[in-house]
Design a protein around this motif. Sequence first.
Motif, PDB file in Angstrom:
ATOM      1  N   PRO A 290      14.593  46.822  -9.866  1.00 40.60           N
ATOM      2  CA  PRO A 290      15.617  47.454  -9.022  1.00 40.60           C
ATOM      3  C   PRO A 290      16.712  46.467  -8.639  1.00 40.60           C
ATOM      4  CG  PRO A 290      13.744  46.864  -7.686  1.00 40.60           C
ATOM      5  CD  PRO A 290      13.352  46.561  -9.102  1.00 40.60           C
ATOM      6  N   LEU A 291      17.865  46.996  -8.219  1.00 40.66           N
ATOM      7  CA  LEU A 291      18.946  46.131  -7.748  1.00 40.66           C
ATOM      8  C   LEU A 291      18.558  45.550  -6.395  1.00 40.66           C
ATOM      9  CD1 LEU A 291      21.795  44.972  -8.009  1.00 40.66           C
ATOM     10  CD2 LEU A 291      22.677  47.070  -6.956  1.00 40.66           C
ATOM     11  N   VAL A 292      18.467  44.214  -6.338  1.00 43.28           N
ATOM     12  CA  VAL A 292      18.122  43.515  -5.101  1.00 43.28           C
ATOM     13  C   VAL A 292      19.172  42.455  -4.828  1.00 43.28           C
ATOM     14  CG1 VAL A 292      16.402  42.181  -3.844  1.00 43.28           C
ATOM     15  CG2 VAL A 292      15.668  43.864  -5.548  1.00 43.28           C
ATOM     16  N   ILE A 293      19.745  42.493  -3.638  1.00 43.28           N
ATOM     17  CA  ILE A 293      20.815  41.578  -3.253  1.00 43.28           C
ATOM     18  C   ILE A 293      20.411  40.859  -1.976  1.00 43.28           C
ATOM     19  CG2 ILE A 293      23.214  41.443  -2.418  1.00 43.28           C
ATOM     20  CD1 ILE A 293      23.746  43.932  -4.219  1.00 43.28           C
ATOM     21  N   VAL A 294      20.617  39.545  -1.931  1.00 43.93           N
ATOM     22  CA  VAL A 294      20.400  38.797  -0.690  1.00 43.93           C
ATOM     23  C   VAL A 294      21.741  38.279  -0.188  1.00 43.93           C
ATOM     24  CG1 VAL A 294      18.045  38.127  -1.312  1.00 43.93           C
ATOM     25  CG2 VAL A 294      19.932  36.583  -1.844  1.00 43.93           C
ATOM     26  N   ASP A 295      21.877  38.231   1.122  1.00 44.19           N
ATOM     27  CA  ASP A 295      23.119  37.735   1.702  1.00 44.19           C
ATOM     28  C   ASP A 295      22.833  37.093   3.056  1.00 44.19           C
ATOM     29  OD1 ASP A 295      26.290  37.993   1.258  1.00 44.19           O
ATOM     30  OD2 ASP A 295      25.856  38.156   3.395  1.00 44.19           O
ATOM     31  N   PHE A 296      23.658  36.103   3.395  1.00 40.97           N
ATOM     32  CA  PHE A 296      23.506  35.313   4.615  1.00 40.97           C
ATOM     33  C   PHE A 296      23.999  36.042   5.860  1.00 40.97           C
ATOM     34  CE2 PHE A 296      24.995  31.609   7.302  1.00 40.97           C
ATOM     35  CZ  PHE A 296      23.745  31.058   7.520  1.00 40.97           C
ATOM     36  N   ALA A 297      24.649  37.196   5.697  1.00 39.75           N
ATOM     37  CA  ALA A 297      25.292  37.890   6.823  1.00 39.75           C
ATOM     38  C   ALA A 297      24.346  38.029   8.007  1.00 39.75           C
ATOM     39  CB  ALA A 297      25.780  39.267   6.386  1.00 39.75           C
ATOM     40  N   HIS A 298      24.790  37.557   9.160  1.00 37.74           N
ATOM     41  CA  HIS A 298      23.956  37.583  10.376  1.00 37.74           C
ATOM     42  C   HIS A 298      24.796  37.873  11.610  1.00 37.74           C
ATOM     43  CE1 HIS A 298      25.512  33.512   9.932  1.00 37.74           C
ATOM     44  NE2 HIS A 298      25.436  33.405  11.246  1.00 37.74           N
ATOM     45  N   THR A 299      25.983  38.409  11.400  1.00 42.19           N
ATOM     46  CA  THR A 299      26.838  38.845  12.499  1.00 42.19           C
ATOM     47  C   THR A 299      27.209  40.311  12.265  1.00 42.19           C
ATOM     48  OG1 THR A 299      28.959  38.338  11.431  1.00 42.19           O
ATOM     49  CG2 THR A 299      27.854  36.525  12.613  1.00 42.19           C
TER      50      THR A 299
END
Length: 434
Positions: A290-299
């Motif tokens: 499956p499409l899996v994306i990680v991101d640092f967004a924390h705001t």
Amino acid sequence: MKITLKNGNFITDNSKDCTFGCYFALSNSNAKFENVAKSLGAKIITPKEAKTLLGLDDSIKLVGITGTNGKTTTASAIYETLLNLGFKAGISGTRGAFINGKQIADKGLTTSQILETLNYLKLAKEAGCEYFVMEVSSHAIAQDRIEGLKFALKIFTNLSQDHLDFHKTIEEYARVKSSFFKDITPKLINGDDKNLSYDKINSMTYGFTSDATFYAFDYSLKGGINATIKTNGEEIKFQSSLQGKFNLYNLLCAFGALKFLTKKSSDDISKALSKFSGAPGRVEIVSRNPLVIVDFAHTPDGIEKVLDALKDEELIVVFGAGGDRDKTKRPVMGQIVQKYAKIAIVTSDNPRSEEPSSIIEDIVSKIELGDNIIKEVDRKKAINLALNLAKNGEAVVILGKGDEPYQEIKSVKYPFSDKDVVRDILNLNNKGNI
């Protein structure tokens, strides 16, 4: 930090290292140890004097980037494009420090203590670098961690709610950011963000309004970025594999910085910049099926920008909030995720000294709970659950930690990587692809 000089003497910012005749680099962070250093026979020097002792003469063009979101991607885009254009360059920030493609320091503070930064510049000079790009945090500005540095260019990306545990109010946060831009150093400002106050002398702007120095128009965000950039009567075609309008902002900023810093043609810069595939842990695709994306967004703002860029997908979102940080942003983050997600799984981020379950309750306190809101304290279990639920083409988005290799619980940093957890669960490590 301890730096040995050519004559065998050394500079340190740690009073425990001091011996008779050494140099103690005094800063806001270690001022309370000045008398200890003196008692051990150390010579007290300023960061500017430390620069002189290290032979740093401002020959390297130093670029400082600050803003709530986009610092790492923009800094990485400038750094990697400089290398693609044939220049030698260094970078420091959230990802650590690198010189000419080689990592010289692990992840640490977004902006290091001043002596560590001077050591990076020393190593960069020895490696023949013409440029050094650094992320500058609001904490570093407030704590004078950039004292004595002379910037060739200062960059502002944007400002939204973050770090109110430290700054207390958004007004104070904006004031600290603005203080970085109160001199006549050349500066490149996001002209669409009206939260900054700055000295207009030697200032350039970028954005989506036609009066900006670097102006993006006629753009498409479907399947990547295609845009036209206008500056000084030139119109330059630009394309990128990166996703979302927020990344067009980051790349437009990088283009403007490179145009100012180098003598390369706009077409050369555009072609080199288009090769930039993104910073690790920033809208990074870990799996395609499956499409899996990680991101640092924390705001709140960062999360909204990432999810809005992916809004054409059905989203299963895994996220939490850091402990011992601004609590007021937690319910806002929960509301934003609920707006975009088919299923939201609320879990631990870096709980630090707080109880993870309490943080989760803060996050869900202002959203309507239902079957599409799942609370799971264990982050690994939360990721596994998300992957198991993604059976009908949904995209799994894991937010908050990006490429961080640890999870901080009760003052202990335990090895933990969102990307590695996904790869282990999907058995991607043995398949050799995504």
